[in-house]
Design a protein around this motif. Structure first.
Motif, PDB file in Angstrom:
ATOM      1  N   PHE A   7       0.813  -1.218   0.000  1.00  0.00           N
ATOM      2  CA  PHE A   7       0.000   0.000   0.000  1.00  0.00           C
ATOM      3  C   PHE A   7       0.847   1.269   0.000  1.00  0.00           C
ATOM      4  CE2 PHE A   7       0.832  -0.357   4.527  1.00  0.00           C
ATOM      5  CZ  PHE A   7       0.800   0.945   5.003  1.00  0.00           C
ATOM      6  N   ASN A   8       1.984   1.250   0.703  1.00  0.00           N
ATOM      7  CA  ASN A   8       2.778   2.456   0.866  1.00  0.00           C
ATOM      8  C   ASN A   8       3.950   2.541  -0.094  1.00  0.00           C
ATOM      9  OD1 ASN A   8       2.232   4.686   2.390  1.00  0.00           O
ATOM     10  ND2 ASN A   8       3.743   4.245   3.959  1.00  0.00           N
ATOM     11  N   ASP A 164       2.321  12.593 -14.425  1.00  0.00           N
ATOM     12  CA  ASP A 164       1.440  12.772 -13.267  1.00  0.00           C
ATOM     13  C   ASP A 164       1.394  11.508 -12.419  1.00  0.00           C
ATOM     14  OD1 ASP A 164       0.142  15.456 -14.196  1.00  0.00           O
ATOM     15  OD2 ASP A 164      -0.031  14.097 -15.904  1.00  0.00           O
ATOM     16  N   VAL A 165       1.364  10.371 -13.100  1.00  0.00           N
ATOM     17  CA  VAL A 165       1.341   9.081 -12.406  1.00  0.00           C
ATOM     18  C   VAL A 165       2.596   8.913 -11.550  1.00  0.00           C
ATOM     19  CG1 VAL A 165       1.440   6.580 -12.808  1.00  0.00           C
ATOM     20  CG2 VAL A 165      -0.176   7.998 -14.100  1.00  0.00           C
ATOM     21  N   SER A 166       3.695   9.494 -11.984  1.00  0.00           N
ATOM     22  CA  SER A 166       4.945   9.432 -11.226  1.00  0.00           C
ATOM     23  C   SER A 166       5.010  10.502 -10.146  1.00  0.00           C
ATOM     24  CB  SER A 166       6.138   9.597 -12.175  1.00  0.00           C
ATOM     25  OG  SER A 166       6.151   8.592 -13.160  1.00  0.00           O
ATOM     26  N   LEU A 167       4.531  11.692 -10.450  1.00  0.00           N
ATOM     27  CA  LEU A 167       4.660  12.814  -9.524  1.00  0.00           C
ATOM     28  C   LEU A 167       3.798  12.656  -8.278  1.00  0.00           C
ATOM     29  CD1 LEU A 167       5.768  15.626  -8.856  1.00  0.00           C
ATOM     30  CD2 LEU A 167       3.861  16.596 -10.167  1.00  0.00           C
ATOM     31  N   VAL A 168       2.563  12.234  -8.444  1.00  0.00           N
ATOM     32  CA  VAL A 168       1.642  12.195  -7.300  1.00  0.00           C
ATOM     33  C   VAL A 168       2.139  11.292  -6.176  1.00  0.00           C
ATOM     34  CG1 VAL A 168      -0.674  11.440  -6.594  1.00  0.00           C
ATOM     35  CG2 VAL A 168      -0.388  12.968  -8.562  1.00  0.00           C
ATOM     36  N   PRO A 169       2.576  10.050  -6.430  1.00  0.00           N
ATOM     37  CA  PRO A 169       3.097   9.241  -5.322  1.00  0.00           C
ATOM     38  C   PRO A 169       4.345   9.841  -4.674  1.00  0.00           C
ATOM     39  CG  PRO A 169       2.500   7.837  -7.165  1.00  0.00           C
ATOM     40  CD  PRO A 169       2.459   9.244  -7.664  1.00  0.00           C
ATOM     41  N   ALA A 172       3.162  12.526  -2.363  1.00  0.00           N
ATOM     42  CA  ALA A 172       2.508  11.904  -1.212  1.00  0.00           C
ATOM     43  C   ALA A 172       3.540  11.395  -0.216  1.00  0.00           C
ATOM     44  CB  ALA A 172       1.601  10.776  -1.675  1.00  0.00           C
ATOM     45  N   ASN A 173       4.591  10.764  -0.708  1.00  0.00           N
ATOM     46  CA  ASN A 173       5.653  10.279   0.170  1.00  0.00           C
ATOM     47  C   ASN A 173       6.370  11.440   0.862  1.00  0.00           C
ATOM     48  OD1 ASN A 173       5.239   7.581  -0.222  1.00  0.00           O
ATOM     49  ND2 ASN A 173       7.109   7.217  -1.363  1.00  0.00           N
ATOM     50  N   ALA A 174       6.657  12.478   0.110  1.00  0.00           N
ATOM     51  CA  ALA A 174       7.350  13.625   0.689  1.00  0.00           C
ATOM     52  C   ALA A 174       6.520  14.283   1.785  1.00  0.00           C
ATOM     53  CB  ALA A 174       7.700  14.629  -0.401  1.00  0.00           C
ATOM     54  N   LEU A 175       5.231  14.390   1.557  1.00  0.00           N
ATOM     55  CA  LEU A 175       4.351  14.958   2.586  1.00  0.00           C
ATOM     56  C   LEU A 175       4.312  14.065   3.818  1.00  0.00           C
ATOM     57  CD1 LEU A 175       1.408  16.219   0.338  1.00  0.00           C
ATOM     58  CD2 LEU A 175       3.126  17.624   1.518  1.00  0.00           C
ATOM     59  N   ARG A 176       4.306  12.755   3.593  1.00  0.00           N
ATOM     60  CA  ARG A 176       4.302  11.812   4.727  1.00  0.00           C
ATOM     61  C   ARG A 176       5.574  11.949   5.557  1.00  0.00           C
ATOM     62  NH1 ARG A 176       6.074   6.546   4.834  1.00  0.00           N
ATOM     63  NH2 ARG A 176       6.352   6.566   2.579  1.00  0.00           N
ATOM     64  N   MET A 177       6.663  12.316   4.909  1.00  0.00           N
ATOM     65  CA  MET A 177       7.945  12.493   5.604  1.00  0.00           C
ATOM     66  C   MET A 177       8.156  13.933   6.065  1.00  0.00           C
ATOM     67  SD  MET A 177       9.458   9.529   5.723  1.00  0.00           S
ATOM     68  CE  MET A 177      11.232   9.800   5.882  1.00  0.00           C
ATOM     69  N   ASP A 178       7.079  14.724   6.037  1.00  0.00           N
ATOM     70  CA  ASP A 178       7.109  16.115   6.524  1.00  0.00           C
ATOM     71  C   ASP A 178       8.125  16.981   5.792  1.00  0.00           C
ATOM     72  OD1 ASP A 178       5.075  15.746   8.464  1.00  0.00           O
ATOM     73  OD2 ASP A 178       6.538  14.884   9.852  1.00  0.00           O
ATOM     74  N   PRO A 205      -2.859   5.189  -0.919  1.00  0.00           N
ATOM     75  CA  PRO A 205      -2.479   4.127   0.027  1.00  0.00           C
ATOM     76  C   PRO A 205      -3.563   3.777   1.028  1.00  0.00           C
ATOM     77  CG  PRO A 205      -0.636   5.607  -0.317  1.00  0.00           C
ATOM     78  CD  PRO A 205      -1.808   6.220  -1.045  1.00  0.00           C
ATOM     79  N   GLN A 206      -4.237   4.775   1.566  1.00  0.00           N
ATOM     80  CA  GLN A 206      -5.223   4.508   2.617  1.00  0.00           C
ATOM     81  C   GLN A 206      -6.479   3.802   2.119  1.00  0.00           C
ATOM     82  OE1 GLN A 206      -4.166   7.472   1.580  1.00  0.00           O
ATOM     83  NE2 GLN A 206      -5.789   9.030   1.555  1.00  0.00           N
ATOM     84  N   ARG A 207      -6.606   3.671   0.807  1.00  0.00           N
ATOM     85  CA  ARG A 207      -7.766   2.984   0.243  1.00  0.00           C
ATOM     86  C   ARG A 207      -7.446   1.536  -0.157  1.00  0.00           C
ATOM     87  NH1 ARG A 207     -11.879   6.758  -2.107  1.00  0.00           N
ATOM     88  NH2 ARG A 207     -11.300   8.845  -1.425  1.00  0.00           N
ATOM     89  N   GLN A 208      -6.244   1.082   0.146  1.00  0.00           N
ATOM     90  CA  GLN A 208      -5.830  -0.253  -0.273  1.00  0.00           C
ATOM     91  C   GLN A 208      -6.175  -1.302   0.794  1.00  0.00           C
ATOM     92  OE1 GLN A 208      -5.062  -0.184  -3.466  1.00  0.00           O
ATOM     93  NE2 GLN A 208      -5.407   2.011  -3.069  1.00  0.00           N
TER      94      GLN A 208
END
Length: 213
Positions: A7-8, A164-169, A172-178, A205-208
């Motif tokens: 998921f992550n 876009d398919v590459s950028l969005v994840p 998301a990871n960068a935001l998760r790592m603050d 991820p949270q929908r998986q």
């Protein structure tokens, strides 16, 4: 069709977005990379020799590596196309996508971060500094590419592409790592626009089914 996924994992996330954009049904087969399921002998021998996620099974065909999978999906299920056919546009899409997939992601994935901790004995603060440094280096390049492209709501025009398919994840990871992403307003605008799209939302991820908070 089956997708071996975590998921992550941002690479799994890319493929989930592509499958959702193309409206392709698939079964999720979770692979918990946190506990090393991707290195299990049966998985490596029978699913993905590279011992990574994702891995796609389409009939008798098995394939790893997210960009290869998405290219395969584009060739086999071409609508909507995520890697354009027109040479110059295709090159721009691949330029931005590979900046993320080759320059940012490899040095910040789980196995690298764990190696820093377990083998090199870096502190948590040093590991965080490492992560944020490579995000900043890479995202500055992404932002410059988006500035050059005069992008629309998506990275390169009016429709989502592999960029876009590459950028969005990655965001998301960068935001998760603050990570502080305030210096990349164009990238964040694409991320916000994509987040409202049903295909991108379904791949989050949270929908998986294997999501763990």
């Amino acid at each position: 069709m089956q997708l071996h996924s975590f998921f992550n994992s941002s690479t799994s996330y890319r493929v989930r977005i592509a499958l959702a954009l193309k409206g392709l049904a698939y079964d999720t087969l979770p692979v918990n990379i946190r506990v090393g399921e991707h290195r299990a002998a049966d998985y490596v021998a029978n699913v993905n020799p590279s011992a990574t996620v994702p891995a796609l099974i389409d009939g008798d065909f098995r394939l790893g590596q997210s960009l290869a999978i998405i290219d395969y999906l584009d060739q086999t299920y071409p609508e909507p196309r995520l890697i354009p056919l027109e040479p110059a546009v295709r090159a721009r899409v691949l330029e931005l996508s590979t900046l993320i997939a080759c320059d940012i992601h490899p040095v910040n994935n789980l196995r690298v971060l764990r190696y820093l901790e377990t083998e090199l004995q870096v502190t948590p603060q040093q590991k965080t500094a490492w992560y944020r440094h490579w995000v900043a280096q890479g995202m500055a390049g992404v932002e410059r590419l988006l500035e050059r492209s005069n992008h629309g709501p998506w990275c390169l025009g009016a429709q989502p592409t592999l960029a876009d398919v590459s950028l969005v994840p990655q965001i998301a990871n960068a935001l998760r790592m603050d990570c502080d992403l305030s210096a990349y307003p164009r990238s964040l605008a694409v991320y916000e626009h994509a987040s409202a799209h049903p295909a991108f939302a379904a791949a989050e991820p949270q929908r998986q089914p294997d999501y763990v908070a």
